[in-house]
Design an enzyme around this catalytic site. Structure first.
Site, mmCIF file in Angstrom:
data_model
loop_
_atom_site.group_PDB
_atom_site.id
_atom_site.type_symbol
_atom_site.label_atom_id
_atom_site.label_comp_id
_atom_site.label_asym_id
_atom_site.label_seq_id
_atom_site.Cartn_x
_atom_site.Cartn_y
_atom_site.Cartn_z
ATOM 1 N N ARG A 148 1.259 -1.421 0.077
ATOM 2 C CA ARG A 148 -0.248 -0.286 -0.163
ATOM 3 C C ARG A 148 1.352 1.234 0.172
ATOM 4 N NH1 ARG A 148 -2.328 -3.523 4.586
ATOM 5 N NH2 ARG A 148 -3.772 -4.092 3.836
ATOM 6 N N LYS A 172 -1.887 -1.764 7.874
ATOM 7 C CA LYS A 172 -3.206 -1.399 9.040
ATOM 8 C C LYS A 172 -3.186 -1.477 9.916
ATOM 9 C CE LYS A 172 -6.888 -0.717 4.794
ATOM 10 N NZ LYS A 172 -7.653 -1.103 4.483
ATOM 11 N N HIS A 244 -1.938 2.233 -5.837
ATOM 12 C CA HIS A 244 -2.603 1.068 -5.435
ATOM 13 C C HIS A 244 -2.570 -0.345 -6.668
ATOM 14 C CE1 HIS A 244 -4.928 -0.992 -2.744
ATOM 15 N NE2 HIS A 244 -5.577 -1.470 -3.286
ATOM 16 N N ARG A 247 0.043 -2.777 -6.513
ATOM 17 C CA ARG A 247 -0.318 -3.500 -5.847
ATOM 18 C C ARG A 247 -1.973 -4.738 -6.478
ATOM 19 N NH1 ARG A 247 -1.315 -4.572 -0.178
ATOM 20 N NH2 ARG A 247 -3.279 -5.174 0.274
ATOM 21 N N HIS A 270 -3.801 -9.061 3.975
ATOM 22 C CA HIS A 270 -5.222 -9.144 3.857
ATOM 23 C C HIS A 270 -6.055 -10.357 5.233
ATOM 24 C CE1 HIS A 270 -5.943 -8.198 -0.544
ATOM 25 N NE2 HIS A 270 -6.171 -7.092 0.556
ATOM 26 N N TYR A 279 -9.529 -8.140 -4.843
ATOM 27 C CA TYR A 279 -8.416 -8.131 -5.446
ATOM 28 C C TYR A 279 -7.767 -8.691 -6.847
ATOM 29 C CZ TYR A 279 -6.756 -4.133 -2.050
ATOM 30 O OH TYR A 279 -7.245 -2.890 -1.651
#
Length: 298
Positions: A148, A172, A244, A247, A270, A279
């Site tokens: 990211r 994250k 992005h 990615r 994830h 994705y």
């Protein structure tokens, strides 16, 4: 309990118990504040502890006129989480969002870049400038490791474990993961570090930050977006792309070449395999090929 205090308490919960980033906490709080603004504008004096499903439904009807289905779905999800928190803390017995359904959303997939288009972007970099070597290393890292943009700008020299073949990535919620790094990505990061970065005057707070701007400070997310946009224009690529996109291309190309979905999930960071499936879209021909190749009754 009033709305202001409830939001503050919820923010503390998201930070301490859930470990969410400041940006995620801000977005969750914003969804609740939209409800509060609507209540105040309609002179509805009701606390979060006793607000009814009917009032929530009125609010949802209101926002449905002003926001797209995706934003509406996000607001509903944010409110559902907030009221679940109030139940968890024994402020409420029921969730007024229980029977409120989110609008059905189609699967929205960003554009991917072909290998040829990625080469076009990298070939468009002006390597005669110091920023050129840095930008090449940035693009190679985005595509080579599937990061990211927030993970890229926070990447540190102390996160590079080239001897072991990994980099440590902080994703994250400050969750860390190890991502394998390929020879090409390692090569261009090393060139940037030893030939460009080493000659910069670096700000004291950025000594360990890998990618720096001309003033020796960490690059911003906005700057990475600008670099990608300018290179796309220079390379003549008409797709709407962002950092992005690299990615997504990373995951898609791995899957197309036979990589295991669980391995891709771990590399992308994830929590849910469902997110990885979104994705990494697979066309029907690939699915048919999998059945024909591996099913015992093909």
């Amino acid at each position: 309990m009033q709305w202001k205090q409830a939001i503050i308490d919820y923010q503390h919960y998201l930070k301490i118990e859930r470990g969410l980033s400041d940006n995620s906490i801000f977005n969750y709080s914003l969804d609740i504040r939209k409800l509060v603004v609507w209540l105040e504008s309609n002179e509805i004096n009701v606390s979060p502890v006793v607000i009814s499903e009917e009032k929530i439904q009125e609010f949802i009807y209101h926002i449905a006129k002003t926001v797209n289905p995706r934003s509406q779905s996000r607001i509903i999800s944010g409110l559902r989480g907030f009221f679940n928190y109030l139940i968890f803390e024994d402020y409420r017995n029921t969730n007024p969002m229980e029977l409120i359904e989110s609008p059905k959303l189609g699967r929205k997939l960003p554009d991917t870049l072909s290998i040829e288009e990625i080469d076009q972007l990298i070939n468009a970099i002006d390597l005669s400038s110091p920023q050129g070597e840095r930008n090449r290393a940035i693009l190679e890292t985005l595509y080579g490791c599937g990061l990211r943009v927030s993970e890229l700008v926070s990447l540190k020299i102390s996160d590079l474990f080239f001897d072991e073949g990994f980099i440590k990535v902080t994703g994250k919620g400050d969750k860390q993961r190890l991502v394998p790094i390929g020879g090409a990505t390692e090569k261009y990061i090393t060139i940037y570090r030893k030939e460009i970065r080493v000659h910069q005057i670096i700000a004291p707070t950025a000594k360990d930050t890998l990618f720096l701007n001309r003033r020796g400070k960490p690059l911003t997310r906005a700057m990475i977006f600008t670099i990608v946009k300018q290179l796309a224009e220079k390379a003549g690529i008409e797709k709407v792309i962002s950092p992005h996109t690299f990615r997504h291309s990373f995951a898609t190309h791995l899957l197309e070449n036979g990589a295991d979905l669980r391995a891709i999930q771990q590399m992308l960071g994830h929590e849910s395999i469902t997110t990885t499936e979104i994705y990494t879209h697979i066309d029907k021909k690939q699915l048919t090929a999998v059945i024909n190749s591996f099913h015992p009754r093909k």
